[in-house]
Design a protein around this motif. Structure first.
Motif, mmCIF file in Angstrom:
data_model
loop_
_atom_site.group_PDB
_atom_site.id
_atom_site.type_symbol
_atom_site.label_atom_id
_atom_site.label_comp_id
_atom_site.label_asym_id
_atom_site.label_seq_id
_atom_site.Cartn_x
_atom_site.Cartn_y
_atom_site.Cartn_z
ATOM 1 N N ASP A 110 42.563 38.455 46.160
ATOM 2 C CA ASP A 110 43.531 39.526 46.378
ATOM 3 C C ASP A 110 42.810 40.674 47.078
ATOM 4 O OD1 ASP A 110 42.087 40.912 44.376
ATOM 5 O OD2 ASP A 110 43.542 40.429 42.829
ATOM 6 N N ARG A 146 42.037 43.640 46.135
ATOM 7 C CA ARG A 146 40.986 44.293 45.327
ATOM 8 C C ARG A 146 39.664 43.550 45.481
ATOM 9 N NH1 ARG A 146 41.049 47.998 41.586
ATOM 10 N NH2 ARG A 146 43.271 47.789 41.145
ATOM 11 N N GLU A 147 39.695 42.217 45.394
ATOM 12 C CA GLU A 147 38.473 41.429 45.529
ATOM 13 C C GLU A 147 37.912 41.505 46.943
ATOM 14 O OE1 GLU A 147 39.092 37.450 44.139
ATOM 15 O OE2 GLU A 147 39.546 38.100 42.093
ATOM 16 N N GLU A 172 46.905 44.434 44.572
ATOM 17 C CA GLU A 172 47.334 43.206 43.909
ATOM 18 C C GLU A 172 47.775 42.118 44.891
ATOM 19 O OE1 GLU A 172 50.471 44.536 41.386
ATOM 20 O OE2 GLU A 172 49.174 45.942 40.330
ATOM 21 N N CYS A 173 47.896 42.446 46.167
ATOM 22 C CA CYS A 173 48.385 41.487 47.153
ATOM 23 C C CYS A 173 47.425 40.316 47.295
ATOM 24 C CB CYS A 173 48.571 42.163 48.506
ATOM 25 S SG CYS A 173 49.996 43.249 48.547
ATOM 26 N N ARG A 174 47.991 39.117 47.243
ATOM 27 C CA ARG A 174 47.199 37.904 47.378
ATOM 28 C C ARG A 174 46.734 37.729 48.823
ATOM 29 N NH1 ARG A 174 45.157 36.402 43.093
ATOM 30 N NH2 ARG A 174 45.018 34.273 43.796
ATOM 31 N N MET A 175 45.568 37.192 48.983
ATOM 32 C CA MET A 175 44.994 36.938 50.295
ATOM 33 C C MET A 175 44.934 35.434 50.540
ATOM 34 S SD MET A 175 44.001 39.904 51.649
ATOM 35 C CE MET A 175 45.499 40.598 50.992
ATOM 36 N N SER A 229 44.740 35.729 56.225
ATOM 37 C CA SER A 229 45.190 37.117 56.056
ATOM 38 C C SER A 229 44.435 38.070 56.972
ATOM 39 C CB SER A 229 45.007 37.562 54.606
ATOM 40 O OG SER A 229 45.916 36.908 53.760
#
Length: 89
Positions: free
Chosen positions: A25, A27-28, A71-74, A78
């Motif tokens: 995501d 954040r990561e 929180e958005c998934r990657m 992306s």
């Protein structure tokens, strides 16, 4: 791995920060950016670890509100674009 790009203004804080970073995501992905360019952490995130109000995040061409951005998934395809948001009147 997501492709991350920064506007010229943000890039001045951390030259060469744009590139490909790992994470499930945003954040990561940003944590991966911060490992290589720690000076960006306090420029992009507030002391609560949230995206600052003056920062705009676009994921795959769509602006994502700061409260939801991390929180958005990657995916491997992306594209993330981070810029300084402008305000005023």
């Amino acid at each position: 791995m997501a492709r991350v790009a920064f506007t010229e203004h943000v890039a001045k804080v951390a030259p060469g920060a744009g590139g490909v970073y790992a994470g499930a995501d945003l954040r990561e992905v940003l944590d991966d950016v911060f490992r290589a360019h720690p000076q960006l952490r306090h420029y992009l995130l507030d002391d609560q670890g949230r995206v600052r109000k003056h920062v705009a995040v676009f994921i795959d061409g769509v602006r994502v509100p700061g409260a939801k951005a991390l929180e958005c998934r990657m995916t491997d395809a992306s594209d993330v674009y981070v810029m300084q948001a402008l305000s005023g009147g």
